[in-house]
Scaffold this motif. Sequence first.
Motif, mmCIF file in Angstrom:
data_model
loop_
_atom_site.group_PDB
_atom_site.id
_atom_site.type_symbol
_atom_site.label_atom_id
_atom_site.label_comp_id
_atom_site.label_asym_id
_atom_site.label_seq_id
_atom_site.Cartn_x
_atom_site.Cartn_y
_atom_site.Cartn_z
ATOM 1 N N ASP A 100 40.099 19.683 -76.786
ATOM 2 C CA ASP A 100 40.630 19.614 -78.142
ATOM 3 C C ASP A 100 41.448 18.278 -78.166
ATOM 4 N N VAL A 101 41.009 17.169 -78.809
ATOM 5 C CA VAL A 101 41.817 15.844 -78.839
ATOM 6 C C VAL A 101 42.385 15.596 -80.313
ATOM 7 N N THR A 102 42.058 16.786 -81.177
ATOM 8 C CA THR A 102 42.229 16.523 -82.567
ATOM 9 C C THR A 102 43.637 15.894 -82.809
ATOM 10 N N GLU A 103 44.686 16.500 -82.649
ATOM 11 C CA GLU A 103 45.973 16.230 -82.762
ATOM 12 C C GLU A 103 46.395 14.575 -82.439
ATOM 13 N N THR A 104 46.020 14.255 -81.197
ATOM 14 C CA THR A 104 46.273 13.070 -80.692
ATOM 15 C C THR A 104 45.416 11.825 -81.611
ATOM 16 N N ALA A 105 44.154 12.410 -81.646
ATOM 17 C CA ALA A 105 43.314 11.402 -82.447
ATOM 18 C C ALA A 105 43.607 11.262 -83.827
ATOM 19 N N GLY A 106 44.161 12.312 -84.500
ATOM 20 C CA GLY A 106 44.719 11.984 -85.734
ATOM 21 C C GLY A 106 43.499 12.251 -86.884
ATOM 22 N N VAL A 107 42.563 13.199 -86.673
ATOM 23 C CA VAL A 107 41.508 13.373 -87.415
ATOM 24 C C VAL A 107 41.470 15.034 -87.858
ATOM 25 N N LEU A 108 42.603 15.345 -88.276
ATOM 26 C CA LEU A 108 42.703 16.949 -88.710
ATOM 27 C C LEU A 108 42.065 17.070 -89.840
ATOM 28 N N GLY A 109 41.887 15.891 -91.066
ATOM 29 C CA GLY A 109 41.235 16.379 -92.400
ATOM 30 C C GLY A 109 42.413 16.807 -93.035
ATOM 31 N N ASP A 110 42.423 16.905 -94.583
ATOM 32 C CA ASP A 110 43.419 17.148 -95.323
ATOM 33 C C ASP A 110 43.118 17.983 -96.420
ATOM 34 N N ALA A 111 41.772 18.594 -96.837
ATOM 35 C CA ALA A 111 41.270 19.457 -97.580
ATOM 36 C C ALA A 111 40.149 20.364 -97.149
ATOM 37 N N TYR A 112 39.595 21.105 -98.160
ATOM 38 C CA TYR A 112 38.655 21.996 -97.738
ATOM 39 C C TYR A 112 37.292 21.114 -97.160
ATOM 40 N N GLY A 113 37.147 21.213 -95.866
ATOM 41 C CA GLY A 113 35.874 20.184 -95.480
ATOM 42 C C GLY A 113 34.453 20.892 -95.497
ATOM 43 N N LEU A 114 33.719 19.846 -95.689
ATOM 44 C CA LEU A 114 32.150 20.280 -95.805
ATOM 45 C C LEU A 114 31.397 19.970 -94.504
ATOM 46 N N GLY A 115 31.205 18.390 -94.803
ATOM 47 C CA GLY A 115 30.516 17.362 -93.871
ATOM 48 C C GLY A 115 30.995 16.459 -93.139
ATOM 49 N N CYS A 116 30.207 16.007 -92.156
ATOM 50 C CA CYS A 116 30.764 14.684 -91.509
ATOM 51 C C CYS A 116 29.603 13.747 -91.142
ATOM 52 N N VAL A 117 30.008 12.328 -90.712
ATOM 53 C CA VAL A 117 29.012 11.706 -90.441
ATOM 54 C C VAL A 117 29.630 10.488 -89.478
ATOM 55 N N TRP A 118 29.169 9.712 -88.533
ATOM 56 C CA TRP A 118 29.449 8.778 -87.845
ATOM 57 C C TRP A 118 29.018 7.573 -88.249
ATOM 58 N N GLY A 119 29.757 6.434 -88.131
ATOM 59 C CA GLY A 119 28.966 4.994 -88.290
ATOM 60 C C GLY A 119 30.006 4.100 -88.069
ATOM 61 N N ASP A 120 29.780 2.930 -87.249
ATOM 62 C CA ASP A 120 30.539 1.702 -87.034
ATOM 63 C C ASP A 120 30.512 0.618 -88.250
ATOM 64 N N TYR A 121 31.175 1.147 -89.302
ATOM 65 C CA TYR A 121 31.182 0.345 -90.432
ATOM 66 C C TYR A 121 31.593 -1.191 -90.368
#
Length: 563
Positions: A100-121
């Motif tokens: 689990d690297v969530t804290e280090t990565a900084g991707v905790l989310g900040d609200a009630y979450g539903l979905g996700c996608v990855w993409g190199d925009y």
Amino acid sequence: MLKAIIAATILGAVALASLLRPPYTFTDVAATSGIHFTHYKGHKDIATILEEAGPGVCVADFDGDGWQDIYFVNGRERYGRGGSARNALYRNNGDGTFTDVTETAGVLGDAYGLGCVWGDYDNDGHPDLYVTQYGRNILYHNNGNGTFSDVTAKAHVDGLDFGARLHTGAVFFDYDRDGRLDLYAGAYVNFGPDSVQTCSVEGVQSSCPPQQYGGSPAILYHNNGDGTFTNVTKQAGVYNPNGKNLSVLAGDYDNDGWPDLFVANDGQELELFHNEHNGTFKEVGLNAGVATNEDGGTMAAMCLSLGDYNNDGFLDLYVSDFQDQGDHIWLNTGHGRFEEVTRRVGIAPISTQYLGFGGGFFDYDNDGWLDLFVANGHVYQGIETARKNGHYKQLNLLFHNDSQGKFVDVTAQAGTGFSIPHLGRGAAFGDFDNDGNVDIVVGNSGDPPLLLRNSGGSNHFLNLRLAGTKSNRDAMGARVKLRANGMTQIREVMGGGSYLSQSDLRVHFGLGSALIIESLDVAWPSGAHQHFAGVKADRFYLLQEGARLRDAGAAARNVTALF
């Protein structure tokens, strides 16, 4: 003669048993792999439609080490009872375990979450992360050093442009083929704190059906190439003020080289936006035959999956649906139209007993024919009281493609990973241990996830990661055609799909007994084409647009170093 008949009967029975019993089985290894995430619904007594919706799960190699990592979306506390919940990013250590690297990565989310996608925009070689939430969505920029930055405000992609609150499926895709990933952010029902929270359904108090609420408009964001996006929903022709999106998926169904957009709505017609090649789309769902089921009814369409299950060179469509309705498969006729073949292929009798969410087409046994996985679970907590045979938590399903136009239910023979009921929601596919067999990760509502490890068998495979140069870096929209042992297969690099989720973007082919690929052809979104012959099986390959095919080795390590 009698002995011959008996012998033939026994041999026939053995052959049938062999057909029905997959040599590949699945074991849930989430806990033993170090994944200790548990989804938090956050409901008080009866769950609302929001709290029944998630979670999604998405897969990507975020740190470029050749091993697929997993991001889990979580709910939040909504009633002031204290406690905390966060999303979770698990790094694949390459040895069968995750950290689990969530804290280090900084991707905790900040609200009630539903979905996700990855993409190199931004085409910098590092996949970025988009999270859909109740409230504003989040775009996390991958900094390339194991950390992410919230760039939502700068990028203008919070999903709030039209006032929608409850955001669901999303997809990155390059709709205008300018080499940059654009973004479609779906929206579900118009649900808020002042909305009706629960309803009486079939005589019991439960979450409300979507018909209780109005719809919300989704948003199409065009990538400007400078780190920002522009809302082009209306001018592109995809504006629907009353949409009830769940799953969205971009794929080239008519083989014209341009990505089209499939939008699954809950209780409304499924939308198919045909790409007009000029920055606009035309809605053709009814004409294409996918807006409704074969009886003309609307669907509670949760999952979208495109795959050429009969290997005729055209992408077919799978949609999961509500219990008693059954899931659906459409055969692509190759003339811009689809024909629903649900009853013909054999999934109707089984799928009507379940409420389907995430999943779709994948080749679990590497025989070259796409099979089907479905994560199931109900949305009405009191279903056991309302129905004699109703079940809130349900078993997941696995269907084997028999290569003769039928899907055979092999769930009972698929191993311990299919033996326990769950509230299945999002699902994604990926070869997490790089052994050449596709595994499954499932996000369960209110429970730990499943990481279903595929035991593998004797069939061969080819795994290919594409990287665009003139095309977008993720090669979204690239089409790969493979020929081996007289069989031709196609795969397309597609984001989104399933339910609130996204799978490994590497292209995976099952090869059966073939050890050599006779031909491998790649059509890039830029219009470039590449051809290879005599490619060896059982390898992980890397292909940069315009370059030679590179063998990444059995471990598929050092991916970024090769580009």
